[in-house]
Design an enzyme around this catalytic site. Sequence first.
Site, PDB file in Angstrom:
ATOM      1  N   GLY A  16       0.749  -1.049   0.242  1.00 22.89           N
ATOM      2  CA  GLY A  16      -0.092  -0.105   0.223  1.00 22.89           C
ATOM      3  C   GLY A  16       0.721   1.253  -0.189  1.00 22.89           C
ATOM      4  O   GLY A  16       2.067   1.124   0.573  1.00 22.89           O
ATOM      5  N   VAL A  29      18.114   8.032  -3.958  1.00 25.05           N
ATOM      6  CA  VAL A  29      18.922   8.637  -5.333  1.00 25.05           C
ATOM      7  C   VAL A  29      19.916   9.619  -4.975  1.00 25.05           C
ATOM      8  O   VAL A  29      21.217   9.439  -5.437  1.00 25.05           O
ATOM      9  CB  VAL A  29      17.708   9.227  -6.017  1.00 25.05           C
ATOM     10  N   ARG A  77       0.919  -4.900  -5.804  1.00 25.63           N
ATOM     11  CA  ARG A  77       0.922  -6.072  -5.098  1.00 25.63           C
ATOM     12  C   ARG A  77       1.157  -6.938  -6.198  1.00 25.63           C
ATOM     13  O   ARG A  77       0.568  -7.136  -7.292  1.00 25.63           O
ATOM     14  CB  ARG A  77      -0.194  -6.339  -4.314  1.00 25.63           C
ATOM     15  N   ASP A 108       5.432  -5.297   5.819  1.00 22.28           N
ATOM     16  CA  ASP A 108       5.704  -6.602   6.054  1.00 22.28           C
ATOM     17  C   ASP A 108       6.103  -7.484   4.893  1.00 22.28           C
ATOM     18  O   ASP A 108       6.999  -8.055   4.790  1.00 22.28           O
ATOM     19  CB  ASP A 108       4.940  -7.347   7.003  1.00 22.28           C
ATOM     20  N   THR A 130       4.429   2.393   5.291  1.00 30.23           N
ATOM     21  CA  THR A 130       3.094   2.181   5.649  1.00 30.23           C
ATOM     22  C   THR A 130       2.267   3.129   6.800  1.00 30.23           C
ATOM     23  O   THR A 130       2.707   3.240   7.719  1.00 30.23           O
ATOM     24  CB  THR A 130       2.930   0.442   6.116  1.00 30.23           C
ATOM     25  N   ASP A 132       0.072   2.220   8.512  1.00 27.18           N
ATOM     26  CA  ASP A 132      -0.614   1.435   9.677  1.00 27.18           C
ATOM     27  C   ASP A 132       0.294   1.588  10.952  1.00 27.18           C
ATOM     28  O   ASP A 132      -0.138   1.142  12.021  1.00 27.18           O
ATOM     29  CB  ASP A 132      -0.956   0.027   9.547  1.00 27.18           C
ATOM     30  N   ASP A 134       2.557  -0.576  11.840  1.00 23.82           N
ATOM     31  CA  ASP A 134       2.358  -1.972  12.258  1.00 23.82           C
ATOM     32  C   ASP A 134       3.427  -2.667  12.067  1.00 23.82           C
ATOM     33  O   ASP A 134       3.436  -4.146  12.235  1.00 23.82           O
ATOM     34  CB  ASP A 134       0.915  -2.845  11.734  1.00 23.82           C
ATOM     35  N   GLY A 175      -6.938   0.261   8.791  1.00 25.12           N
ATOM     36  CA  GLY A 175      -6.112  -0.413   9.628  1.00 25.12           C
ATOM     37  C   GLY A 175      -6.708  -1.993   9.781  1.00 25.12           C
ATOM     38  O   GLY A 175      -7.576  -2.322  10.768  1.00 25.12           O
ATOM     39  N   ARG A 176      -6.717  -2.812   9.005  1.00 21.29           N
ATOM     40  CA  ARG A 176      -7.235  -4.196   8.692  1.00 21.29           C
ATOM     41  C   ARG A 176      -6.607  -4.959   9.664  1.00 21.29           C
ATOM     42  O   ARG A 176      -7.366  -5.725  10.347  1.00 21.29           O
ATOM     43  CB  ARG A 176      -7.111  -4.739   7.423  1.00 21.29           C
ATOM     44  N   GLU A 228     -10.796  -0.439  10.888  1.00 20.44           N
ATOM     45  CA  GLU A 228     -11.309  -1.525   9.885  1.00 20.44           C
ATOM     46  C   GLU A 228     -11.452  -2.758  10.283  1.00 20.44           C
ATOM     47  O   GLU A 228     -12.377  -3.393  10.205  1.00 20.44           O
ATOM     48  CB  GLU A 228     -10.335  -1.136   8.711  1.00 20.44           C
ATOM     49  N   ARG A 258      -4.630   7.844   2.723  1.00 19.11           N
ATOM     50  CA  ARG A 258      -3.456   7.625   2.166  1.00 19.11           C
ATOM     51  C   ARG A 258      -2.640   8.420   1.493  1.00 19.11           C
ATOM     52  O   ARG A 258      -1.655   8.879   1.125  1.00 19.11           O
ATOM     53  CB  ARG A 258      -3.297   6.419   1.317  1.00 19.11           C
TER      54      ARG A 258
HETATM   55  P1  ATP Z   1       0.903  -2.961   3.590  1.00 22.02           P
HETATM   56  O1  ATP Z   1       1.301  -3.000   5.216  1.00 22.02           O
HETATM   57  O2  ATP Z   1       0.587  -1.410   3.142  1.00 22.02           O
HETATM   58  O3  ATP Z   1      -0.213  -3.972   3.039  1.00 22.02           O
HETATM   59  P2  ATP Z   1       2.881  -4.729   2.562  1.00 22.02           P
HETATM   60  O4  ATP Z   1       4.296  -4.653   2.143  1.00 22.02           O
HETATM   61  O5  ATP Z   1       2.645  -5.642   3.656  1.00 22.02           O
HETATM   62  O6  ATP Z   1       2.275  -3.258   2.599  1.00 22.02           O
HETATM   63  P3  ATP Z   1       1.880  -6.819   0.894  1.00 22.02           P
HETATM   64  O7  ATP Z   1       0.742  -6.881  -0.141  1.00 22.02           O
HETATM   65  O8  ATP Z   1       1.671  -7.558   1.951  1.00 22.02           O
HETATM   66  O9  ATP Z   1       1.988  -5.496   1.301  1.00 22.02           O
HETATM   67  O10 ATP Z   1       3.128  -7.124   0.017  1.00 22.02           O
HETATM   68  C1  ATP Z   1       3.705  -6.654  -0.780  1.00 22.02           C
HETATM   69  C2  ATP Z   1       4.229  -7.300  -1.900  1.00 22.02           C
HETATM   70  O11 ATP Z   1       5.476  -8.089  -1.477  1.00 22.02           O
HETATM   71  C3  ATP Z   1       3.465  -8.484  -2.335  1.00 22.02           C
HETATM   72  O12 ATP Z   1       2.663  -8.116  -3.547  1.00 22.02           O
HETATM   73  C4  ATP Z   1       4.421  -9.438  -2.970  1.00 22.02           C
HETATM   74  O13 ATP Z   1       4.954  -9.096  -4.187  1.00 22.02           O
HETATM   75  C5  ATP Z   1       5.729  -9.370  -2.034  1.00 22.02           C
HETATM   76  N1  ATP Z   1       5.740 -10.190  -1.158  1.00 22.02           N
HETATM   77  C6  ATP Z   1       4.887 -10.630  -0.037  1.00 22.02           C
HETATM   78  N2  ATP Z   1       5.221 -11.733   0.744  1.00 22.02           N
HETATM   79  C7  ATP Z   1       6.111 -12.113  -0.035  1.00 22.02           C
HETATM   80  C8  ATP Z   1       6.725 -13.355   0.205  1.00 22.02           C
HETATM   81  N3  ATP Z   1       6.493 -14.553   1.330  1.00 22.02           N
HETATM   82  N4  ATP Z   1       7.657 -13.853  -0.731  1.00 22.02           N
HETATM   83  C9  ATP Z   1       7.892 -12.935  -1.939  1.00 22.02           C
HETATM   84  N5  ATP Z   1       7.243 -11.771  -1.828  1.00 22.02           N
HETATM   85  C10 ATP Z   1       6.340 -11.343  -1.040  1.00 22.02           C
END
Ligand code: ATP
Length: 325
Positions: A16, A29, A77, A108, A130, A132, A134, A175-176, A228, A258
């Site tokens: 996100g 950069v 994603r 994460d 993020t 959140d 979190d 905040g899911r 949420e 956001r």
């Molecule tokens: P947010 O907290 O905003 O949801 P996030 O980074 O946790 O952010 P995710 O959708 O969980 O969001 O993960 C982002 C991307 O990271 C995923 O779409 C995927 O491309 C990659 N990713 C997540 N988990 C894995 C994994 N176990 N192995 C490889 N790539 C991963």
Amino acid sequence: MESKAIRRIGVLTSGGDAPGMNAVIRAVVRTASANNISVLGVRRGYSGLINGDIIEMAARSVDGIIRKGGTMLYTARCPEMMTEEGLQKAADTCKYLGIDGLICCGGDGTFRGAQALSRKGVPCIGVPGTIDNDIVCSDYTIGFDTACNTAVECIDRLRDTMQSHERCSVVEVMGRRAGHLALNVGCAVGATATLLPEREIDFETDVIEKMRMGRIKGRNHHIVIVAEGYGSAQSVADRIHESTGVDTRVTILGHIQRGGSPTSQDRIMATRMGYAAVRALMDGKTNRVIVLEDHRITDLDIEEGLSRKKDLNQDLFEAQQAVAI
Ligand code: ATP
């Protein structure tokens, strides 16, 4: 063993979006340029690596972005990254383009991707971005302060109209899985009740009774914050209306939280963390996440970082509860 000199790095934003991601890109950069390291911008998160959606970046290509919300590299994603084939493609792109290190800004999931790529021999550093807040291992995540301020500004406006009509406003905050944003927002707007996924409450005592007592003491309107992940804001509103007879309105703040220009705190944190991420690569580090720990920027092993547990700020929870009368 002396680490190999870094000549080219990649940077991506994933998961996100969060206000301040642009400031991270800028810091990465500019720090790299100052150290004669070239930078490739990977667009749309890990899918940019898998599909070769990559641009060259230089100090001037990030002019003026520190104050902009969103991310100039886009975010996405990418489920393919979670397959062996997708992961291998991403690693092959890095090898083919001579990327000596990759900086991955996100949550994460993004760090899990960075960890998987590190295991394939691509040095990776994660930066927490993020709204959140979190990320268990870091006291702060980029975007949180801006999201909090945006929500507060919106709810202050709602309060004006709720007061005029003597209504109750039930507001859903993002905040899911985590209630950090909702808790901070609830405190800052002076909510009557704040409903969080991490805390079980007695609805009758902590919401209905509080509202009844508030009315006896002359409070003619209420704000109830629902994270949420707690459940449906509409059901909360229906329950309040059925029990108290008070006219309720539901507002889902949604994606508005956001957006917007990042606050100074987010710009500064993004600059410090982006800088630290490049320095970590230059020091030969891999599979690390940049964190804020006791007001200090440092780095941790991704696995160790993700295995820690972050609970809600209990002092804040208690203070917020105590003053909501
Ligand atoms: P947010 O907290 O905003 O949801 P996030 O980074 O946790 O952010 P995710 O959708 O969980 O969001 O993960 C982002 C991307 O990271 C995923 O779409 C995927 O491309 C990659 N990713 C997540 N988990 C894995 C994994 N176990 N192995 C490889 N790539 C991963």
